[in-house]
Design an enzyme around this catalytic site. Structure first.
Site, PDB file in Angstrom:
ATOM      1  N   HIS A  24       2.748  -7.038   4.503  1.00  0.00           N
ATOM      2  CA  HIS A  24       1.381  -6.549   4.709  1.00  0.00           C
ATOM      3  C   HIS A  24       0.934  -6.790   6.146  1.00  0.00           C
ATOM      4  CE1 HIS A  24       0.067  -5.745   0.472  1.00  0.00           C
ATOM      5  NE2 HIS A  24       1.203  -6.395   0.258  1.00  0.00           N
ATOM      6  N   GLU A  82       1.703 -11.540   6.054  1.00  0.00           N
ATOM      7  CA  GLU A  82       0.568 -10.846   6.679  1.00  0.00           C
ATOM      8  C   GLU A  82       0.826 -10.857   8.185  1.00  0.00           C
ATOM      9  OE1 GLU A  82      -1.914  -9.186   5.465  1.00  0.00           O
ATOM     10  OE2 GLU A  82      -2.344  -9.930   3.429  1.00  0.00           O
ATOM     11  N   GLU A  89      -2.365   0.387   7.808  1.00  0.00           N
ATOM     12  CA  GLU A  89      -1.482  -0.660   7.298  1.00  0.00           C
ATOM     13  C   GLU A  89      -0.269  -0.084   6.563  1.00  0.00           C
ATOM     14  OE1 GLU A  89      -3.358  -3.434   4.648  1.00  0.00           O
ATOM     15  OE2 GLU A  89      -1.507  -4.581   4.335  1.00  0.00           O
ATOM     16  N   HIS A 146       0.832  -1.208   0.000  1.00  0.00           N
ATOM     17  CA  HIS A 146       0.000   0.000   0.000  1.00  0.00           C
ATOM     18  C   HIS A 146       0.874   1.270   0.000  1.00  0.00           C
ATOM     19  CE1 HIS A 146      -3.156  -2.935   0.610  1.00  0.00           C
ATOM     20  NE2 HIS A 146      -2.370  -3.466   1.526  1.00  0.00           N
TER      21      HIS A 146
HETATM   22 ZN   LIG Z   1      -2.215  -5.278   2.520  1.00  0.00          ZN
END
Ligand SMILES: [Zn+2]
Length: 223
Positions: free
Chosen positions: A120, A186, A67, A53
Protein backbone atom coordinates in the site's frame (compact mmCIF):
# COMPACT_ATOMS: atom_id res chain seq x y z
CA UNK A 1 -31.55 -21.36 -0.17
CA UNK A 2 -30.83 -17.79 0.76
CA UNK A 3 -29.20 -18.17 4.18
CA UNK A 4 -27.29 -15.65 6.21
CA UNK A 5 -24.81 -13.78 4.00
CA UNK A 6 -22.27 -13.64 6.80
CA UNK A 7 -22.51 -17.37 7.34
CA UNK A 8 -22.14 -17.96 3.62
CA UNK A 9 -19.10 -15.76 3.46
CA UNK A 10 -17.57 -17.46 6.46
CA UNK A 11 -18.26 -20.85 4.96
CA UNK A 12 -16.61 -19.72 1.75
CA UNK A 13 -13.56 -18.39 3.55
CA UNK A 14 -13.23 -21.56 5.60
CA UNK A 15 -13.79 -23.74 2.57
CA UNK A 16 -11.20 -21.97 0.50
CA UNK A 17 -8.77 -22.35 3.36
CA UNK A 18 -9.24 -26.10 3.18
CA UNK A 19 -11.17 -26.11 6.43
CA UNK A 20 -14.61 -26.92 5.05
CA UNK A 21 -15.12 -29.87 7.37
CA UNK A 22 -14.25 -27.83 10.45
CA UNK A 23 -16.78 -25.47 12.07
CA UNK A 24 -15.89 -21.86 11.36
CA UNK A 25 -14.86 -21.03 14.91
CA UNK A 26 -12.51 -23.99 15.02
CA UNK A 27 -11.20 -23.09 11.58
CA UNK A 28 -10.36 -19.61 12.73
CA UNK A 29 -8.68 -20.91 15.86
CA UNK A 30 -6.48 -23.23 13.84
CA UNK A 31 -5.73 -20.53 11.29
CA UNK A 32 -3.19 -18.85 13.54
CA UNK A 33 -1.70 -15.99 11.51
CA UNK A 34 1.65 -16.84 13.02
CA UNK A 35 1.67 -20.52 12.22
CA UNK A 36 4.15 -21.22 9.48
CA UNK A 37 3.72 -24.11 7.10
CA UNK A 38 6.54 -26.25 8.36
CA UNK A 39 6.28 -28.74 5.52
CA UNK A 40 7.14 -26.28 2.75
CA UNK A 41 10.77 -26.28 1.70
CA UNK A 42 12.33 -22.98 0.61
CA UNK A 43 12.60 -24.11 -3.01
CA UNK A 44 8.91 -24.94 -3.22
CA UNK A 45 7.73 -21.91 -1.29
CA UNK A 46 4.90 -19.83 -2.67
CA UNK A 47 4.88 -16.08 -2.13
CA UNK A 48 1.60 -14.17 -2.37
CA UNK A 49 1.71 -10.49 -3.33
CA UNK A 50 -1.35 -8.31 -2.75
CA UNK A 51 -1.27 -4.93 -4.53
CA UNK A 52 -3.73 -2.76 -2.60
CA UNK A 53 -6.93 -1.38 -4.13
CA UNK A 54 -7.65 -1.49 -7.90
CA UNK A 55 -10.43 -0.90 -10.39
CA UNK A 56 -13.13 1.36 -8.98
CA UNK A 57 -11.12 1.66 -5.74
CA UNK A 58 -8.22 4.00 -6.48
CA UNK A 59 -7.01 4.07 -2.88
CA UNK A 60 -5.33 7.28 -1.82
CA UNK A 61 -4.66 9.97 -4.41
CA UNK A 62 -2.37 12.98 -4.42
CA UNK A 63 0.17 14.91 -6.44
CA UNK A 64 -1.19 13.40 -9.66
CA UNK A 65 -0.69 9.83 -8.43
CA UNK A 66 -3.15 7.04 -7.58
CA UNK A 67 -2.33 4.46 -4.92
CA UNK A 68 -3.77 1.56 -6.96
CA UNK A 69 -1.29 2.14 -9.79
CA UNK A 70 1.74 2.46 -7.50
CA UNK A 71 0.92 -0.67 -5.49
CA UNK A 72 0.56 -2.67 -8.71
CA UNK A 73 3.82 -1.27 -10.09
CA UNK A 74 5.76 -2.20 -6.93
CA UNK A 75 4.11 -5.63 -6.77
CA UNK A 76 4.89 -6.47 -10.42
CA UNK A 77 8.52 -5.46 -9.92
CA UNK A 78 8.69 -7.56 -6.74
CA UNK A 79 7.10 -10.52 -8.55
CA UNK A 80 9.71 -10.35 -11.29
CA UNK A 81 12.55 -10.27 -8.75
CA UNK A 82 11.14 -13.23 -6.81
CA UNK A 83 10.41 -15.36 -9.87
CA UNK A 84 13.90 -14.62 -11.19
CA UNK A 85 15.19 -16.00 -7.88
CA UNK A 86 13.22 -19.19 -8.45
CA UNK A 87 10.19 -18.57 -6.24
CA UNK A 88 6.57 -19.11 -7.17
CA UNK A 89 4.47 -15.97 -6.97
CA UNK A 90 0.73 -15.44 -7.09
CA UNK A 91 -0.90 -12.01 -7.02
CA UNK A 92 -4.36 -10.90 -5.95
CA UNK A 93 -4.43 -8.86 -9.16
CA UNK A 94 -2.03 -8.29 -12.05
CA UNK A 95 -4.12 -5.60 -13.71
CA UNK A 96 -6.33 -2.67 -12.67
CA UNK A 97 -9.27 -4.68 -11.29
CA UNK A 98 -11.24 -4.59 -8.04
CA UNK A 99 -10.87 -7.40 -5.50
CA UNK A 100 -12.67 -7.68 -2.16
CA UNK A 101 -10.38 -7.83 0.88
CA UNK A 102 -11.78 -11.21 1.98
CA UNK A 103 -11.24 -12.59 -1.53
CA UNK A 104 -7.57 -11.65 -1.39
CA UNK A 105 -7.03 -13.51 1.88
CA UNK A 106 -9.08 -16.52 0.76
CA UNK A 107 -7.15 -16.74 -2.48
CA UNK A 108 -3.83 -16.78 -0.61
CA UNK A 109 -5.11 -19.38 1.87
CA UNK A 110 -6.52 -21.73 -0.75
CA UNK A 111 -3.35 -21.46 -2.85
CA UNK A 112 -1.27 -22.41 0.17
CA UNK A 113 0.96 -19.37 0.27
CA UNK A 114 3.95 -19.54 2.61
CA UNK A 115 4.22 -15.76 2.96
CA UNK A 116 1.81 -12.90 2.24
CA UNK A 117 2.74 -9.29 1.49
CA UNK A 118 0.10 -6.59 1.02
CA UNK A 119 1.48 -3.45 -0.63
CA UNK A 120 0.00 0.00 0.00
CA UNK A 121 0.81 3.71 -0.17
CA UNK A 122 0.07 5.93 2.82
CA UNK A 123 -1.80 9.23 3.04
CA UNK A 124 -2.72 11.72 5.71
CA UNK A 125 0.13 14.18 5.83
CA UNK A 126 3.06 12.17 7.18
CA UNK A 127 6.24 11.04 5.51
CA UNK A 128 8.22 7.81 5.29
CA UNK A 129 7.75 4.05 5.54
CA UNK A 130 5.83 1.93 8.03
CA UNK A 131 4.59 -1.66 8.07
CA UNK A 132 1.94 -3.69 9.86
CA UNK A 133 1.29 -7.15 11.23
CA UNK A 134 -1.96 -8.39 12.75
CA UNK A 135 -2.64 -7.56 16.41
CA UNK A 136 -2.07 -11.12 17.63
CA UNK A 137 0.59 -13.15 15.86
CA UNK A 138 3.10 -15.93 16.44
CA UNK A 139 6.89 -15.92 16.19
CA UNK A 140 7.04 -16.67 12.44
CA UNK A 141 5.04 -13.52 11.69
CA UNK A 142 7.18 -11.48 14.09
CA UNK A 143 10.29 -12.79 12.34
CA UNK A 144 8.87 -12.05 8.91
CA UNK A 145 7.80 -8.55 9.95
CA UNK A 146 11.24 -7.76 11.37
CA UNK A 147 13.03 -9.01 8.27
CA UNK A 148 10.71 -7.46 5.70
CA UNK A 149 10.59 -4.06 7.42
CA UNK A 150 14.38 -3.89 7.58
CA UNK A 151 14.73 -5.08 4.00
CA UNK A 152 12.35 -2.49 2.59
CA UNK A 153 13.96 0.34 4.55
CA UNK A 154 17.35 -0.78 3.30
CA UNK A 155 16.06 -0.89 -0.28
CA UNK A 156 14.52 2.58 -0.09
CA UNK A 157 17.54 4.05 1.69
CA UNK A 158 19.83 2.70 -1.03
CA UNK A 159 18.10 5.21 -3.31
CA UNK A 160 17.13 8.07 -0.98
CA UNK A 161 17.03 8.16 2.84
CA UNK A 162 13.43 7.93 4.09
CA UNK A 163 11.84 8.27 7.52
CA UNK A 164 11.39 5.00 9.44
CA UNK A 165 7.92 5.25 11.00
CA UNK A 166 8.33 1.83 12.57
CA UNK A 167 6.68 -1.58 12.79
CA UNK A 168 3.05 -1.49 13.89
CA UNK A 169 0.11 -3.81 14.39
CA UNK A 170 -3.47 -3.36 13.20
CA UNK A 171 -6.68 -5.30 12.69
CA UNK A 172 -6.54 -5.15 8.89
CA UNK A 173 -8.75 -7.69 7.08
CA UNK A 174 -6.03 -9.15 4.87
CA UNK A 175 -3.80 -9.67 7.92
CA UNK A 176 -6.62 -11.09 10.07
CA UNK A 177 -7.99 -13.49 7.45
CA UNK A 178 -4.74 -14.94 6.10
CA UNK A 179 -3.35 -18.06 7.77
CA UNK A 180 0.34 -17.62 6.95
CA UNK A 181 2.86 -14.96 8.07
CA UNK A 182 1.47 -11.75 6.59
CA UNK A 183 2.74 -8.16 6.53
CA UNK A 184 1.21 -4.99 5.06
CA UNK A 185 3.58 -2.29 3.85
CA UNK A 186 2.79 1.45 3.62
CA UNK A 187 5.32 2.86 1.18
CA UNK A 188 5.58 6.62 1.71
CA UNK A 189 2.81 9.24 1.58
CA UNK A 190 1.11 10.02 -1.71
CA UNK A 191 -0.08 13.40 -0.37
CA UNK A 192 3.39 14.58 0.68
CA UNK A 193 5.14 16.28 -2.24
CA UNK A 194 8.62 14.98 -1.39
CA UNK A 195 7.35 11.41 -0.94
CA UNK A 196 5.26 11.62 -4.12
CA UNK A 197 8.31 12.75 -6.07
CA UNK A 198 10.02 9.49 -5.05
CA UNK A 199 6.92 7.42 -5.87
CA UNK A 200 6.94 8.96 -9.36
CA UNK A 201 10.54 7.82 -9.84
CA UNK A 202 10.88 4.36 -11.39
CA UNK A 203 14.32 3.74 -9.89
CA UNK A 204 12.90 4.40 -6.41
CA UNK A 205 10.03 1.98 -7.11
CA UNK A 206 12.60 -0.61 -8.22
CA UNK A 207 14.60 -0.08 -5.00
CA UNK A 208 11.35 -0.48 -3.04
CA UNK A 209 10.58 -3.72 -4.88
CA UNK A 210 14.10 -4.98 -4.21
CA UNK A 211 13.46 -4.27 -0.55
CA UNK A 212 10.23 -6.31 -0.66
CA UNK A 213 12.06 -9.23 -2.28
CA UNK A 214 15.33 -9.01 -0.37
CA UNK A 215 14.49 -10.83 2.87
CA UNK A 216 12.11 -13.47 1.55
CA UNK A 217 14.97 -15.93 1.05
CA UNK A 218 16.25 -15.58 4.61
CA UNK A 219 12.72 -15.87 5.99
CA UNK A 220 12.06 -19.05 4.04
CA UNK A 221 15.26 -20.52 5.41
CA UNK A 222 13.85 -20.29 8.93
CA UNK A 223 10.54 -21.98 8.10
ZN1 LIG B 1 -4.11 1.37 0.73
Amino acid sequence: MSGNPISRRRAMVAGLAGLAAIPFAAGLASANPGSARQDISPNAAKIYLDPGHGGSDSGAVGNGLQEKNLTLDIALRTRDLLTSAGHTVRMSRETDIFRELAWRASDANSWGAALFISIHINAGGGTGFESYRYTSVGQPTLDFHNRLHAGILSGMNSHTPVTNRGMKSANFAVLRLTNMPAVLTENLFIDRASDAALLANSSFLQATAQGHASRVESMLATM
